[in-house]
Scaffold this motif. Structure first.
Motif, PDB file in Angstrom:
ATOM      1  N   ALA A 170       0.719  -1.021  -0.042  1.00  0.00           N
ATOM      2  CA  ALA A 170      -0.048  -0.031   0.021  1.00  0.00           C
ATOM      3  C   ALA A 170       0.886   1.527   0.099  1.00  0.00           C
ATOM      4  CB  ALA A 170      -0.674  -0.005   1.289  1.00  0.00           C
ATOM      5  N   LEU A 171       2.122   1.000   0.561  1.00  0.00           N
ATOM      6  CA  LEU A 171       2.677   2.162   0.642  1.00  0.00           C
ATOM      7  C   LEU A 171       3.484   2.989  -0.561  1.00  0.00           C
ATOM      8  CD1 LEU A 171       4.774   3.105   3.592  1.00  0.00           C
ATOM      9  CD2 LEU A 171       2.627   1.937   3.458  1.00  0.00           C
ATOM     10  N   TYR A 205       1.359   4.243  -2.564  1.00  0.00           N
ATOM     11  CA  TYR A 205       0.764   5.579  -2.705  1.00  0.00           C
ATOM     12  C   TYR A 205       1.194   6.750  -1.970  1.00  0.00           C
ATOM     13  CZ  TYR A 205      -2.015   1.841  -5.117  1.00  0.00           C
ATOM     14  OH  TYR A 205      -2.393   0.919  -5.928  1.00  0.00           O
ATOM     15  N   ILE A 206       2.382   6.454  -1.284  1.00  0.00           N
ATOM     16  CA  ILE A 206       2.633   7.422  -0.332  1.00  0.00           C
ATOM     17  C   ILE A 206       3.692   8.295  -1.291  1.00  0.00           C
ATOM     18  CG2 ILE A 206       4.226   7.946   1.561  1.00  0.00           C
ATOM     19  CD1 ILE A 206       1.354   6.765   2.061  1.00  0.00           C
ATOM     20  N   GLN A 233      11.118  -0.264  14.248  1.00  0.00           N
ATOM     21  CA  GLN A 233      10.100   0.721  14.175  1.00  0.00           C
ATOM     22  C   GLN A 233       9.471   1.018  12.757  1.00  0.00           C
ATOM     23  OE1 GLN A 233       8.906   2.783  16.432  1.00  0.00           O
ATOM     24  NE2 GLN A 233      10.043   2.169  18.377  1.00  0.00           N
ATOM     25  N   VAL A 287       7.397   0.503   9.349  1.00  0.00           N
ATOM     26  CA  VAL A 287       6.243  -0.382   8.893  1.00  0.00           C
ATOM     27  C   VAL A 287       6.634  -1.597   7.892  1.00  0.00           C
ATOM     28  CG1 VAL A 287       4.501   1.483   9.231  1.00  0.00           C
ATOM     29  CG2 VAL A 287       5.755   1.259   7.019  1.00  0.00           C
ATOM     30  N   PRO A 288       6.057  -2.704   7.873  1.00  0.00           N
ATOM     31  CA  PRO A 288       6.457  -3.569   7.077  1.00  0.00           C
ATOM     32  C   PRO A 288       6.679  -3.563   5.510  1.00  0.00           C
ATOM     33  CG  PRO A 288       4.427  -4.466   8.132  1.00  0.00           C
ATOM     34  CD  PRO A 288       4.585  -2.865   8.399  1.00  0.00           C
ATOM     35  N   GLU A 289       5.746  -2.430   5.181  1.00  0.00           N
ATOM     36  CA  GLU A 289       6.098  -1.971   3.674  1.00  0.00           C
ATOM     37  C   GLU A 289       7.082  -1.331   3.376  1.00  0.00           C
ATOM     38  OE1 GLU A 289       3.384  -1.449   5.708  1.00  0.00           O
ATOM     39  OE2 GLU A 289       1.488  -2.451   4.697  1.00  0.00           O
TER      40      GLU A 289
END
Lengths: 619, 231
Positions: B12-13, B15-16, B85, B87-89
């Motif tokens: 999902a990342l 889209y960042i 710390q 996120v998994p993505e």
């Protein structure tokens, strides 16, 4: 990880797709099996909703329960709204990306009246019927809370339940009731009826309102004898011993509040007569300063935010303000963490603190005198004198500040033209003071005064709840009077004057004191495309005008009419502690410009003492 | 001390945006207490820079951030806390020291490797032939669109490697990247398609950035190989 509800093609075609994908640091993911699914909604954009402390508290609290998974949902911006309508895509929660309609609860916070059409967007996109009466067991229980829930009537037909007061106290009872009802052959209306007996919870469908010929309320009564006739607000009596979100979700995109927020106290000791928050959050309750220090450390470590801000209605009234400020400065100022201290009264202490944490050259000193004349400030019980303001400004100028922002209101009850002109005169006096205080050779730059006026909107549970609100033309005339007066001032070149839009204020005024008959107007306005009415780029007054006409509802009845003390008001069934008797006394004091002392100076017997907490029991 | 971090950006990342990834790392460093150096002046910011921005929607296993530290941290320790710390993505793949004289990641990038996966079986059939034709050609002229105008360029010299794995239907390419001769994988796909007189639909292609490279002593090497492990 779950797949996303929206395709790549859609996500890449909308503004800021990060609003809809979740996966943020500290977002809570659970195995949904057997859990109560709760969707918590702030009906505005993600960036706004993510900045709200109340939602963060409830998200944290609900997820601390092992039998609940609370997720978030926000309004979708107009670009995605059009796509979801066109492609028939149902609204989803950010974490699981599951359809909202499949949740057990949909909780919506009501922070301002101008988000009411956004509630309908949420329901519409979720394919949940607008009206509570049309819902079935296939729909979630739709519940609201927040400051506008103190008069829920204009939106109450859309909600199965309304939570009145602070959310920390009654949710556990509600969830337990839901579980037991689910176990024994769930019946939606039976659950709603039972829930309506939990403290602070109002079940609108269990009550009906009848009206007199003149449109006023004849009677508000329960359909069943066992339903309570008064709903008493819920409050946390000991704020030092309750939930606090130590691991708030960290958005990827910049939220409006991109910082750690430390709520130092709730409520206010000052009885400003226009202020609803001051009334409904009474009595003031402080959080323990030592605990707050720990919260600050943990929250900064858990989020990585580079800024921390104190939050309260009036920080200067927090008993341990110096301690907490000094702690934050000593502990964090050297670690590249900005400290922001809003709503501080300007005095020697606050100027000293501010000069340590801000760049004086860039920062703006803000005052909210609310009214231009001393007479008017006494009417509204704003315990601030002209000397206070001028002394504060003088100290600020001597401290190096050159920019001052002033907030005023127009359209306050019992206002005269002289009160309006005094707004311009006070602005001029402050500019003059700068030139008198700072010798010519020491002036870095010109002084800059920005004066803004908003239009007064009478709110429920304030001494002005009976008042007649001004019309748009009256508001525009008053802004014109101030503007003309500004031009006549000696220092008018140093003063900038702004005023708010009158049409949005009038709409806010209609819904703030409205009743159930307004729900159909909201539906009609939504059908005409009204959404994001709090946003200037999306707001349009014309469809609202049509909606009122088509529903044959006269807006003037709601905003441009003075109520008598014996009229039944739509929110009379709610008990906030503060009594109607006190509000009447305060309104009479206002008429005569009599100032009422604040809660720490002297108790005025407002009624909030029945909550057995806070300032009422400080010795 | 100058440090280079290799990281991935997946799921999902994608889209960042690039700017928000920078904000993400600033907060990540603060959560991990990494002693990042701040700039001087009244509004100090972390001394942090990134390699070539990744387009929105694309996955990558070869992204780079260069950051300056005020005191040394061992690679092992830094990786442990960053991995706890993040996120998994966004996977933190390495944490290595750079010479004080080394170029920053953005300036160093000369090539990037991409894989392109296509779902269309008809396309898979013609790809090997198109690749052969392109590789044999001396001149492959395509129209490159920029914000202002369109120019014709010969992309053949900008393609270092181009291969097709018919087991997984993946095209693998090593092409020019960075501030000088930057080309996009989409442009190579367009050129490939033109050999079969066809065009690809953008959404049928799944493009992933595998790694970014620089040139050292005439060799193309990964940006990851520039730094050294910190004891």
């Amino acid at each position: 990880m779950n797949d996303l509800a929206l395709s790549k093609e859609i996500l890449l075609s909308v503004e800021k797709p990060a609003r809809y994908i979740g996966h943020e640091v500290n977002a809570v993911y659970k195995d949904p099996d057997g859990l109560i699914r709760f969707a918590m909604c702030f009906p505005d954009l993600y960036e706004i909703g993510m900045s709200h402390l109340g939602i963060q508290i409830l998200y944290d609290m609900l997820n601390s329960f092992d039998d609940v998974w609370c997720e978030r949902v926000y309004s979708v911006w107009t670009d995605l709204h059009a796509i979801m309508k066109d492609k028939d895509i149902p609204l989803f929660a950010i974490e699981s990306q599951d359809n909202i309609r499949d949740f057990d609860f949909l909780g919506i916070t009501l922070q301002y009246e101008m988000c009411y059409t956004n509630i309908l967007q949420i329901l519409d996109l979720s394919k949940i019927p607008f009206y509570s009466k049309d819902r079935t067991d296939a729909d979630p229980i739709v519940i609201c809370g927040g400051p506008c829930a103190y008069n829920p009537e204009p939106v109450s037909p859309f909600f199965d339940l309304v939570y009145i007061g602070e959310g920390e106290t009654s949710y556990r009872l509600l969830l337990d009731l839901y579980k037991s009802c689910r176990k024994n052959g769930y019946d939606r209306s039976d659950f709603i009826r039972k829930a309506g007996k939990i403290p602070g919870i109002y079940a609108p469908s269990m009550y009906e309102t009848s009206y007199n010929d003149d449109g006023t309320i004849k009677e508000f009564k329960a359909i069943y004898d066992d339903m309570p006739l008064k709903i008493e607000k819920e409050i946390v009596s000991d704020l030092s011993d309750t939930y606090y979100p130590l691991k708030p979700v960290v958005p990827y995109i910049k939220a409006t509040q991109d910082r750690v927020v430390l709520e130092i106290q709730r409520g206010c000791i000052r009885g400003c007569r226009f202020c609803q928050a001051g009334s409904v959050y009474k009595p003031i309750r402080a959080r323990d300063e030592k605990k707050l220090e720990g919260y600050a450390r943990e929250m900064l470590a858990n989020t990585g935010h580079e800024e921390i801000s104190l939050s309260s209605l009036s920080s200067s009234d927090y008993p341990a303000l110096e301690d907490i400020c000094n702690y934050l400065i000593d502990e964090f100022a050297g670690k590249h963490i900005n400290i922001s201290l809003p709503s501080l009264r300007v005095d020697a202490f606050s100027l000293d603190v501010m000069s340590k944490v801000q760049d004086i050259k860039k920062s703006v000193m803000t005052f909210a005198p609310e009214a231009g004349s001393q007479r008017m400030r006494n009417v509204i019980n704003k315990g601030l004198t002209k000397d206070d303001i001028l002394n504060g400004c003088r100290q600020a100028f001597l401290g190096g500040w050159t920019r001052v922002k002033l907030y005023f209101m127009l359209g306050l009850p019992y206002e005269t033209e002289d009160d309006m002109i005094k707004i311009a005169e006070l602005s001029n006096d402050i500019a003059m003071l700068y030139y008198d205080t700072i010798p010519k050779q020491e002036r870095r730059t010109k002084v800059s005064i920005v004066s803004s006026t908003s239009f007064f909107v009478p709110k429920p549970f304030t001494p002005f709840q009976w008042a007649k609100m001004n019309t748009m033309d009256e508001f525009r005339y008053k802004a014109h009077v101030v503007n003309e007066a500004m031009r006549r001032q000696l220092n008018y070149k140093s003063i900038r004057y702004n005023w708010h839009a009158a049409d949005v204020s009038v709409l806010e005024g209609i819904f703030a004191r409205g009743d159930r008959r307004l729900a159909k107007v909201l539906v009609r306005a939504y059908e005409k495309g009204c959404m994001f009415d709090a946003w200037t780029e999306t707001f349009s007054f014309e469809p609202w005008k049509e909606a009122f006409e088509e529903c044959q509802v006269d807006p003037a009845f709601y905003y441009n009419r003075e109520r008598s003390y014996d009229e039944i008001l739509p929110w009379d069934f709610i008990d906030i502690g503060v009594t109607k008797k006190f509000l009447i006394r305060e309104n009479e004091n206002a008429k005569q410009g009599i100032v009422t002392p604040n809660c720490r100076e002297k108790c005025s017997g407002c009624g909030a003492a029945k909550y057995h907490g806070g300032v009422c029991y400080e010795s | 001390m100058k440090v280079r971090i290799r990281f991935s950006k997946t799921g999902a990342l994608v889209y960042i945006s690039h700017l928000d990834i920078m904000r993400y790392f600033q907060k990540l460093f603060r959560r991990c207490d990494i002693p990042v150096r701040y700039s001087e002046g009244f509004s100090p910011h972390q001394i942090l820079s990134f390699s070539n921005p990744l387009p929105l929607g694309m996955e990558s296993t070869g992204e780079y951030a260069d950051v300056e530290l005020t005191e040394p941290v061992s690679s092992e320790e830094a990786l442990r806390s960053l991995r706890a710390q993040t996120v998994p993505e966004i996977e933190i793949m390495s944490f290595k020291e750079l010479d004080a004289s080394s170029e920053n990641a953005m300036a160093a990038v000369k090539y990037a490797r991409y894989t392109v996966k296509t779902k269309d079986p008809d396309v898979c059939d013609i790809i090997p032939d198109c690749i052969r034709k392109l590789t044999e050609a001396e001149n492959v002229t395509v129209v490159k669109k920029t914000k202002k105008n369109e120019t014709e360029i010969n992309i053949r010299p900008l393609i270092a490697e181009l291969a097709f794995d018919n087991k997984d239907n993946i095209i693998n390419m090593l092409i020019s990247s960075g501030s000088t001769d930057n080309i996009k994988p989409e442009l190579v796909m367009k050129a490939l398609a033109s050999f079969a007189n066809m065009t690809f639909k953008k959404n049928d292609l799944e493009i992933k950035r595998i790694d970014q490279y620089t040139i050292s002593d005439g060799r193309i090497i990964s940006l990851d190989e520039i730094g050294t492990w910190i004891q």
